[in-house]
Design a protein around this motif. Sequence first.
Motif, short mmCIF file in Angstrom:
data_model
loop_
_atom_site.label_atom_id
_atom_site.label_comp_id
_atom_site.label_asym_id
_atom_site.label_seq_id
_atom_site.Cartn_x
_atom_site.Cartn_y
_atom_site.Cartn_z
N GLY A 1 0.79 -1.21 0.00
CA GLY A 1 0.00 0.00 0.00
C GLY A 1 0.83 1.27 0.00
N MET A 2 0.37 2.27 -0.75
CA MET A 2 1.03 3.58 -0.81
C MET A 2 -0.07 4.64 -0.94
SD MET A 2 4.22 2.84 -3.43
CE MET A 2 3.19 2.90 -4.86
N THR A 3 0.30 5.88 -0.83
CA THR A 3 -0.67 6.95 -1.01
C THR A 3 -1.01 7.12 -2.48
OG1 THR A 3 0.97 8.70 -1.29
CG2 THR A 3 0.29 8.18 0.99
N ILE A 4 -2.17 7.69 -2.76
CA ILE A 4 -2.55 7.94 -4.14
C ILE A 4 -1.56 8.91 -4.79
CG2 ILE A 4 -4.15 9.84 -3.70
CD1 ILE A 4 -4.75 7.01 -6.21
N GLN A 5 -1.02 9.84 -4.02
CA GLN A 5 -0.05 10.79 -4.56
C GLN A 5 1.22 10.07 -5.03
OE1 GLN A 5 -0.47 14.21 -5.20
NE2 GLN A 5 1.33 13.72 -6.42
N THR A 6 1.64 9.05 -4.28
CA THR A 6 2.82 8.27 -4.69
C THR A 6 2.54 7.54 -6.00
OG1 THR A 6 3.51 8.02 -2.40
CG2 THR A 6 4.46 6.48 -3.99
N TYR A 7 1.34 6.93 -6.12
CA TYR A 7 0.99 6.27 -7.38
C TYR A 7 0.97 7.28 -8.53
CZ TYR A 7 -0.26 1.94 -5.01
OH TYR A 7 -0.23 0.78 -4.27
N ASP A 8 0.42 8.45 -8.28
CA ASP A 8 0.36 9.48 -9.31
C ASP A 8 1.77 9.90 -9.73
OD1 ASP A 8 -1.22 11.29 -10.95
OD2 ASP A 8 -0.49 12.89 -9.63
N ASP A 9 2.67 10.10 -8.76
CA ASP A 9 4.04 10.50 -9.05
C ASP A 9 4.78 9.45 -9.87
OD1 ASP A 9 3.57 12.83 -7.60
OD2 ASP A 9 4.68 12.15 -5.83
N VAL A 10 4.69 8.20 -9.47
CA VAL A 10 5.41 7.15 -10.20
C VAL A 10 4.79 6.95 -11.58
CG1 VAL A 10 4.19 5.11 -9.28
CG2 VAL A 10 6.56 4.90 -10.02
N ALA A 11 3.47 7.05 -11.69
CA ALA A 11 2.82 6.91 -13.00
C ALA A 11 3.28 8.00 -13.94
CB ALA A 11 1.30 6.94 -12.85
N GLU A 12 3.36 9.22 -13.46
CA GLU A 12 3.82 10.34 -14.28
C GLU A 12 5.26 10.12 -14.77
OE1 GLU A 12 4.83 14.95 -13.42
OE2 GLU A 12 2.83 14.29 -12.82
N ALA A 13 6.12 9.67 -13.89
CA ALA A 13 7.51 9.41 -14.26
C ALA A 13 7.61 8.28 -15.29
CB ALA A 13 8.34 9.08 -13.02
N LEU A 14 6.83 7.22 -15.10
CA LEU A 14 6.86 6.10 -16.05
C LEU A 14 6.28 6.51 -17.39
CD1 LEU A 14 5.86 3.20 -13.65
CD2 LEU A 14 8.12 3.61 -14.67
N GLU A 15 5.23 7.34 -17.37
CA GLU A 15 4.67 7.84 -18.63
C GLU A 15 5.71 8.60 -19.43
OE1 GLU A 15 1.37 10.13 -17.16
OE2 GLU A 15 0.01 8.41 -17.23
N ARG A 16 6.53 9.40 -18.75
CA ARG A 16 7.60 10.14 -19.43
C ARG A 16 8.60 9.18 -20.08
NH1 ARG A 16 7.37 13.65 -15.01
NH2 ARG A 16 9.16 12.64 -14.05
N LEU A 17 9.00 8.14 -19.34
CA LEU A 17 9.95 7.17 -19.89
C LEU A 17 9.37 6.45 -21.10
CD1 LEU A 17 11.43 5.53 -16.66
CD2 LEU A 17 12.60 7.06 -18.26
N LEU A 18 8.12 6.06 -21.03
CA LEU A 18 7.48 5.38 -22.15
C LEU A 18 7.35 6.32 -23.35
CD1 LEU A 18 4.73 3.32 -20.30
CD2 LEU A 18 6.83 2.43 -21.34
N ALA A 19 7.05 7.58 -23.10
CA ALA A 19 6.94 8.55 -24.20
C ALA A 19 8.30 8.76 -24.84
CB ALA A 19 6.38 9.87 -23.68
#
Length: 131
Positions: free
Chosen positions: A106-124
């Motif tokens: 479990g993590m905070t929603i903000q942590t999920y949002d932060d990691v998702a944003e970073a991964l989206e950048r890498l995939l882009a």
Amino acid sequence: MSGRILSDELSDEIVTTARTATGDSLRSVTYFTRSDFEQLYLREDLERDADLNEFVGHEWRGYKDTNNAYQESELGDYEFTIRAFENGYLLRVATDRAGVLLTTDGMTIQTYDDVAEALERLLAEESDDEE
């Protein structure tokens, strides 16, 4: 699953990004495309017996279905999915070409949002490099 489907550099970047954002909560990292996948990280205390082939196939179809279903939503563009399970959570971040699945404690929603944003950048960036 065949051997390596992405560069060592991108693999390392994805795992480092996930580990930095999630710390000890990270359980696993899997990179996937429509036709293949590669598990990049598995925490030492977890068993290596998951059927990733079916799991990744479901998540790829889920991404496509979700992305298509909400294209005209007033909520805006689809960004990522979090799934809750009895023993952990799954984060799916994907593009039309590839995606990353993280499993975590479990993590905070903000942590999920932060990691998702970073991964989206890498995939882009990866997608831009292929063009």
